[in-house]
Design a protein around this motif. Structure first.
Motif: not given
Length: 432
Positions: A100-101, A103-107, A175
């Motif tokens: 989920l991280s 996919v959402t791009g929350i690095k 990624e």
């Protein structure tokens, strides 16, 4: 109890033993995504610092300390079977956070660290409850062969995982590769929790749930001696343990394809040795097996202490052969020795064992991370701070071997054997 009930009980446990083999294989396939070069790649992608790398990598070991509280779980969930399922489900399903991280791009490295923390703590409790159940499910005279077979199949699943993960990382953008790997990991983890639900788990023999209950195990001298070794050994292996794979990926720049080949070789050899050791362990005894394995394992940090970008190819080949021989012996004999030493109710013994192992691992990983932070930029005759770190680990393992030889666990029916004698016995048994 009637004959029919006895047969039914036996049949149920036979089914559970088979399910446990499948669960162990799939668990290994998913768990490997949280270890080795896959974990190191994730750490590099999210820019983990050495201390975070060390602490997260060693969490499965250090979080064993929460097993100290496993008997208290029965106050919340009185059924051992339900406790194993629900805790395993929450622990293993937490890994959906990573895809989920991605996919959402929350690095954010803290968010990515959350599933490792949840999984390590809760899955550690599952391990304690599962181990105490397996002591009742698997007859003592079949344990070496059964767990040898179970470990062999799990190792094959690990081989499939390493091959798949290395190919995905080698040929896909980082990624996307991590996204695919952790989608597989989280999905398989959830299914393994369901397999645990299908197990026929005998109910606990714990009748009291006090926090101080596990401390009563210290009255048992042979178990007390075992705990001394547990502390020293866990400290020795976890001090530099998280940095072997990190060193390969970040410093040596070993290609993923080569790492994949190495893991194939390691897995194939481990499969053979688990099967072989499972047949011969009863002839030499668990203590001799562990001493043999630790002696071999001394070579691993020694090889890494000399490893550089110019020589890693052949040193890593030597390493995987020795590691397969050593860890197969240690893992198999350590578990069966633990089950032989503990008494009923086994949960309190396993909880105390886990507390000592967890504290030792946590201290070792923290000190290891601090040490590497201080010396990571060191350059000494072509060697780096990482090489020095592995030299320290080599010295610690020598200390662990010496302490193990001196301790008496009160269960050994076989005379102490020298390394050469063990090798000769293995050679003779292989011809039988």
């Amino acid at each position: 109890m009637s004959t029919g009930n006895l047969s039914s009980s036996k049949k149920d446990y036979t089914r559970t033993m088979r399910l446990s083999v499948i669960e162990g294989a799939l668990y290994t396939l998913a768990f490997n995504a949280t270890q080795g070069f896959v974990y190191s790649t994730l750490a590099l992608y999210f820019n983990f610092d050495p201390v975070l790398v060390s602490v997260l990598a060693v969490l499965p070991a250090s979080s064993q300390l929460v097993q100290f509280f496993s008997p208290v779980i029965y106050k919340i969930i009185p059924s051992r079977k339900k406790a194993i399922f629900w805790i395993a489900f929450i622990a293993r399903a937490s890994f959906v956070i990573i895809p989920l991280s991605l996919v959402t791009g929350i690095k954010n490295k803290i968010i990515v660290a959350i599933p490792f923390i949840i999984f390590s703590i809760l899955n550690s409790l599952v391990g304690s409850l599962w181990t105490s159940a397996m002591k009742e499910i698997v007859p003592e005279d079949r344990r070496n062969k059964y767990f040898g077979m179970r470990n062999t199949i799990a190792t094959f699943a690990g081989l499939v995982a390493w091959v798949s993960y290395s190919m995905i990382l080698q040929y896909l953008e980082r990624e996307n590769a991590l996204l695919i790997i952790y989608l597989i990991c989280s999905s398989v983890f959830i299914y393994t929790a369901y397999l645990l639900y299908l197990h026929d788990i005998p109910e606990t023999k714990v009748v009291e749930y006090g926090l101080t209950m596990p401390l009563s195990t210290l009255k048992n001298k042979k178990f007390r001696n075992f705990l001394i070794f547990v502390f020293i050994w866990n400290f020795a292996i976890q001090f530099a343990g998280p940095f072997f794979s990190y060193f390969e990926v970040s410093q040596l720049k070993v290609p993923y394809s080569y790492l994949g080949i190495l893991n194939i070789v390691n897995s194939l050899l481990a499969m053979f040795f688990y099967t072989f050791y499972g047949r011969v362990a009863e002839h030499v005894g668990e203590k001799n097996m562990i001493r043999y394995g630790i002696t071999l394992a001394l070579a691993i940090p020694f090889l890494y202490s000399m490893m550089t970008p110019s020589n890693y190819k052949y040193l890593l080949i030597i390493d995987v052969v020795i590691a397969a021989m050593a860890w197969s012996a240690i893992n198999l004999a350590y578990f069966t020795l633990l089950l032989k030493i503990v008494e009923e109710p086994s949960e309190i013994y396993i909880s105390m064992h886990a507390l000592v192992a967890g504290i030792s691992s946590l201290i070792a990983s923290y000190l290891g991370g601090i040490t590497l932070n201080a010396i990571k930029n060191l350059r000494f005759f072509g060697l780096t701070g990482y090489n020095v770190m592995f030299m320290i680990a080599f010295a610690l393992r020598i200390g662990a071997l010496i302490s193990f030889i001196k301790l008496d666990f009160g269960t050994e029916k076989h005379k102490p054997l020298k390394f050469v004698e063990m090798s000769q016995i293995f050679l003779r048994r292989s011809k039988d």
